[in-house]
Design a protein around this motif. Sequence first.
Motif, PDB file in Angstrom:
ATOM      1  N   UNK A  88       0.969  -1.250  -0.161  1.00  0.00           N
ATOM      2  CA  UNK A  88       0.091   0.077  -0.184  1.00  0.00           C
ATOM      3  C   UNK A  88       0.910   1.201  -0.089  1.00  0.00           C
ATOM      4  N   UNK A  89       0.453   2.183  -0.677  1.00  0.00           N
ATOM      5  CA  UNK A  89       1.189   3.368  -0.753  1.00  0.00           C
ATOM      6  C   UNK A  89       0.140   4.608  -0.468  1.00  0.00           C
ATOM      7  N   UNK A  90       0.254   5.373   0.576  1.00  0.00           N
ATOM      8  CA  UNK A  90      -0.681   6.344   1.048  1.00  0.00           C
ATOM      9  C   UNK A  90      -0.068   7.748   0.304  1.00  0.00           C
ATOM     10  N   UNK A  91      -1.186   8.700   0.093  1.00  0.00           N
ATOM     11  CA  UNK A  91      -0.742  10.091  -0.065  1.00  0.00           C
ATOM     12  C   UNK A  91      -1.924  11.074   0.146  1.00  0.00           C
ATOM     13  N   UNK A  92      -1.674  12.276   0.275  1.00  0.00           N
ATOM     14  CA  UNK A  92      -2.679  13.079   0.906  1.00  0.00           C
ATOM     15  C   UNK A  92      -3.454  13.457  -0.449  1.00  0.00           C
ATOM     16  N   UNK A  93      -4.769  13.917  -0.317  1.00  0.00           N
ATOM     17  CA  UNK A  93      -5.561  14.347  -1.478  1.00  0.00           C
ATOM     18  C   UNK A  93      -5.599  15.660  -1.879  1.00  0.00           C
ATOM     19  N   UNK A  94      -4.751  16.492  -1.185  1.00  0.00           N
ATOM     20  CA  UNK A  94      -4.711  18.103  -1.498  1.00  0.00           C
ATOM     21  C   UNK A  94      -3.667  18.260  -2.510  1.00  0.00           C
ATOM     22  N   UNK A  95      -2.977  17.354  -3.074  1.00  0.00           N
ATOM     23  CA  UNK A  95      -2.107  17.439  -4.241  1.00  0.00           C
ATOM     24  C   UNK A  95      -0.933  17.968  -3.843  1.00  0.00           C
ATOM     25  N   UNK A  96      -0.370  18.257  -2.274  1.00  0.00           N
ATOM     26  CA  UNK A  96       0.759  18.667  -2.185  1.00  0.00           C
ATOM     27  C   UNK A  96       1.891  17.426  -2.186  1.00  0.00           C
ATOM     28  N   UNK A  97       1.187  16.375  -1.944  1.00  0.00           N
ATOM     29  CA  UNK A  97       2.143  15.193  -2.075  1.00  0.00           C
ATOM     30  C   UNK A  97       2.207  14.652  -3.620  1.00  0.00           C
ATOM     31  N   UNK A 125      10.960  17.488   1.489  1.00  0.00           N
ATOM     32  CA  UNK A 125      12.095  18.311   1.141  1.00  0.00           C
ATOM     33  C   UNK A 125      11.596  19.799   0.449  1.00  0.00           C
ATOM     34  N   UNK A 126      12.277  20.890   0.906  1.00  0.00           N
ATOM     35  CA  UNK A 126      11.710  22.057   0.379  1.00  0.00           C
ATOM     36  C   UNK A 126      10.155  22.159   0.358  1.00  0.00           C
ATOM     37  N   UNK A 127       9.623  22.303   1.780  1.00  0.00           N
ATOM     38  CA  UNK A 127       8.259  22.017   1.863  1.00  0.00           C
ATOM     39  C   UNK A 127       7.404  23.287   1.703  1.00  0.00           C
ATOM     40  N   UNK A 128       6.473  23.425   0.916  1.00  0.00           N
ATOM     41  CA  UNK A 128       5.707  24.306   0.444  1.00  0.00           C
ATOM     42  C   UNK A 128       4.550  24.726   1.159  1.00  0.00           C
ATOM     43  N   UNK A 129       4.701  25.104   2.352  1.00  0.00           N
ATOM     44  CA  UNK A 129       3.853  25.479   3.489  1.00  0.00           C
ATOM     45  C   UNK A 129       4.288  26.971   4.148  1.00  0.00           C
ATOM     46  N   UNK A 130       3.109  27.216   4.629  1.00  0.00           N
ATOM     47  CA  UNK A 130       3.242  28.696   5.390  1.00  0.00           C
ATOM     48  C   UNK A 130       4.439  28.573   6.586  1.00  0.00           C
ATOM     49  N   UNK A 131       5.073  29.724   6.924  1.00  0.00           N
ATOM     50  CA  UNK A 131       6.300  29.667   8.013  1.00  0.00           C
ATOM     51  C   UNK A 131       5.622  29.211   9.094  1.00  0.00           C
ATOM     52  N   UNK A 197       9.507  15.219  -2.879  1.00  0.00           N
ATOM     53  CA  UNK A 197       9.248  16.644  -3.177  1.00  0.00           C
ATOM     54  C   UNK A 197       7.674  17.088  -2.705  1.00  0.00           C
ATOM     55  N   UNK A 198       7.439  18.458  -2.626  1.00  0.00           N
ATOM     56  CA  UNK A 198       6.411  18.930  -1.999  1.00  0.00           C
ATOM     57  C   UNK A 198       6.082  20.206  -2.716  1.00  0.00           C
ATOM     58  N   UNK A 199       4.702  20.379  -2.774  1.00  0.00           N
ATOM     59  CA  UNK A 199       4.477  21.518  -3.433  1.00  0.00           C
ATOM     60  C   UNK A 199       3.237  22.290  -2.931  1.00  0.00           C
ATOM     61  N   UNK A 200       2.803  23.307  -3.207  1.00  0.00           N
ATOM     62  CA  UNK A 200       1.631  24.061  -2.617  1.00  0.00           C
ATOM     63  C   UNK A 200       0.384  23.731  -2.810  1.00  0.00           C
TER      64      UNK A 200
END
Length: 246
Positions: A88-97, A125-131, A197-200
């Motif tokens: 099984x591989x999990x990831x969030x549904x908000x598209x950040x993963x 790595x290089x997380x795209x979230x608020x401070x 990787x990570x994105x907004x």
Amino acid sequence: MCDTSIIIPCRNEAENIGALLEEITGACTDIGPFEIIVIDDASDDGMADILAARMREMPNLRVIRHDRSGGQSAGVHSGARAARGTVICTLDGDGQNPGTEIPNMIAPFKGPNAEKIGLVAGQRVARQDTFSKRYASKIANAVRAKILKDGTRDTGCGLKAFRRDDFLSLPYFDHMHRYLPALFARDGWEICHVDVSHRARGGGRSHYSNLQRAVVGVVDLLGVAWLLRRRKKAHPTEVTTDRAEG
């Protein structure tokens, strides 16, 4: 028949789920047979209609809907119970993963010493979230690592991979997804860490505040520490007839 089940627990991600499903489908063409299981955690933003339309186009897409919001751990657990894949591989549904990271997450289960690995944990790595979100996460990770000594710098990353049966043998509790490295290590498994990787966020909004995470985190951390101290130390081995006579 499928080798891999990709589980996406999500609530009210109508703005993100379609693009994520397309990305996963394109990224996973070479991993072997796979299914995608979306756990709709009682969404009310029209996501159910989007998923219904996608199911008509994607025979490997399955949807499980909660009758009330249960949270991310409940979603992962529901998906694992329904999964047909071994891994099984999990990831969030908000598209950040990014869905493109999935092949990297399941690769260790096909490599050397795969039988010793219980969990592959993504580390952003290089997380795209608020401070404020990054700072709160940094503090929480430091406290957790100090108490549990789980050797993981980022347990909040939604990208994780594990064998279905091994996961279902773990004790279930709300918010357990943040403590999987400690729980798998408790059962004697090795933890493999993969930088991802990570994105907004593409659209919508987060369903958790820093305060909410902090309040439940204290209680959960104490509970997990209790579980680790009371782990089963004996390992059973069945005695065969030959061995008994020898």
